[in-house]
Design a protein around this motif. Sequence first.
Motif, short mmCIF file in Angstrom:
data_model
loop_
_atom_site.label_atom_id
_atom_site.label_comp_id
_atom_site.label_asym_id
_atom_site.label_seq_id
_atom_site.Cartn_x
_atom_site.Cartn_y
_atom_site.Cartn_z
N ILE A 143 0.83 -1.20 0.00
CA ILE A 143 0.00 0.00 0.00
C ILE A 143 0.87 1.26 0.00
CG2 ILE A 143 -1.59 1.36 1.41
CD1 ILE A 143 -2.92 -1.25 2.24
N MET A 144 1.96 1.23 0.76
CA MET A 144 2.85 2.38 0.81
C MET A 144 3.51 2.60 -0.55
SD MET A 144 6.15 3.08 3.29
CE MET A 144 7.08 1.72 2.55
N VAL A 145 3.99 1.52 -1.17
CA VAL A 145 4.63 1.63 -2.48
C VAL A 145 3.63 2.11 -3.53
CG1 VAL A 145 5.74 0.33 -4.34
CG2 VAL A 145 6.38 -0.11 -1.97
N ALA A 146 2.42 1.53 -3.51
CA ALA A 146 1.39 1.90 -4.47
C ALA A 146 0.99 3.37 -4.31
CB ALA A 146 0.18 1.00 -4.31
N THR A 147 0.93 3.82 -3.06
CA THR A 147 0.57 5.22 -2.79
C THR A 147 1.60 6.17 -3.38
OG1 THR A 147 -0.58 4.62 -0.75
CG2 THR A 147 0.08 6.92 -1.00
N LEU A 148 2.87 5.85 -3.19
CA LEU A 148 3.93 6.70 -3.74
C LEU A 148 3.86 6.76 -5.25
CD1 LEU A 148 6.93 5.64 -1.45
CD2 LEU A 148 5.65 7.79 -1.39
N LEU A 149 3.54 5.63 -5.87
CA LEU A 149 3.44 5.60 -7.33
C LEU A 149 2.24 6.39 -7.83
CD1 LEU A 149 4.40 1.87 -7.96
CD2 LEU A 149 5.73 3.87 -8.61
N VAL A 150 1.12 6.29 -7.11
CA VAL A 150 -0.10 6.98 -7.54
C VAL A 150 0.05 8.50 -7.45
CG1 VAL A 150 -2.51 7.43 -6.91
CG2 VAL A 150 -1.68 5.08 -7.03
N ILE A 151 0.66 8.97 -6.37
CA ILE A 151 0.73 10.42 -6.16
C ILE A 151 1.89 11.07 -6.91
CG2 ILE A 151 -0.31 10.18 -3.87
CD1 ILE A 151 2.40 10.64 -2.61
N SER A 152 2.79 10.26 -7.48
CA SER A 152 3.89 10.84 -8.25
C SER A 152 3.36 11.39 -9.57
CB SER A 152 4.97 9.78 -8.52
OG SER A 152 4.45 8.71 -9.28
N PRO A 153 3.94 12.48 -10.08
CA PRO A 153 3.45 13.09 -11.32
C PRO A 153 3.49 12.12 -12.49
CG PRO A 153 4.98 14.54 -10.17
CD PRO A 153 5.07 13.21 -9.48
N GLY A 154 2.44 12.13 -13.28
CA GLY A 154 2.37 11.24 -14.43
C GLY A 154 1.21 11.61 -15.34
N PRO A 155 0.98 10.84 -16.41
CA PRO A 155 -0.08 11.16 -17.36
C PRO A 155 -1.47 11.22 -16.74
CG PRO A 155 1.40 9.48 -18.25
CD PRO A 155 1.77 9.66 -16.81
N ASN A 156 -1.74 10.39 -15.72
CA ASN A 156 -3.08 10.36 -15.14
C ASN A 156 -3.49 11.71 -14.54
OD1 ASN A 156 -3.24 7.70 -15.84
ND2 ASN A 156 -2.97 6.89 -13.78
N GLY A 157 -2.59 12.32 -13.79
CA GLY A 157 -2.90 13.60 -13.17
C GLY A 157 -3.18 14.68 -14.19
N PHE A 158 -2.38 14.72 -15.24
CA PHE A 158 -2.58 15.74 -16.27
C PHE A 158 -3.85 15.47 -17.07
CE2 PHE A 158 1.97 16.09 -15.41
CZ PHE A 158 2.08 17.45 -15.24
#
Length: 211
Positions: free
Chosen positions: A10-25
Amino acid sequence: MELQNVLTFIMVATLLVISPGPNGFLIAKTVSTSGRSAGFANVWGFVTAFYVHGTLSIFGISVFLLHCAEAFYILKIVGAAYLIWLGVKSLRNVSKISEIELSDHDINSPKYGSIHKAYIEGFLTNVLNPKVSIFYLAAFPQFLTVNDSALSAYALVSAHAAINFMWFSAMILLLSGMKKATNSIKFRKWLSSVTGVIFIGFGAKLAFLKP
């Protein structure tokens, strides 16, 4: 499945989700142009893609992509082309933003824009991304044991999907609450321009990704 493994995942997945990427844009572009409901449609597209990648990983099909150079090359080129196409489309839309369009636009209206189109964009942005597949192939062997069932593996996929849903839902609500700013012609033209350039950059970067 050990609780410690679940919490670490969950911690690793959270870091990956909140890191900047195409999804956020993509979310930022969709909410500002098509409204809150379309933004949530993007998110459901993300979630569906996660389950597709998770299923492929659980049944070992994704391993084929990493060990077959031709298959991996085709997937990354298609994914890169799609991201670049989204970028070009966003840049072309800059000139179409007008006062008339804004006067008819309600950022929180579920009727504005295409919900189905937003879902497909969210789905394709993730299902065609080899990095998502690589994430599942790298994460699953570390957090699952030989005694864990497919149900346990899907529990991890669900945890990843839930984190993704919560993070981007918060982003959607924040953006939709900034109605005055997001309805500004200057802001929307700036966002479309920046999003277009960034998507093209992500696509170019993905095109040179090595397995």
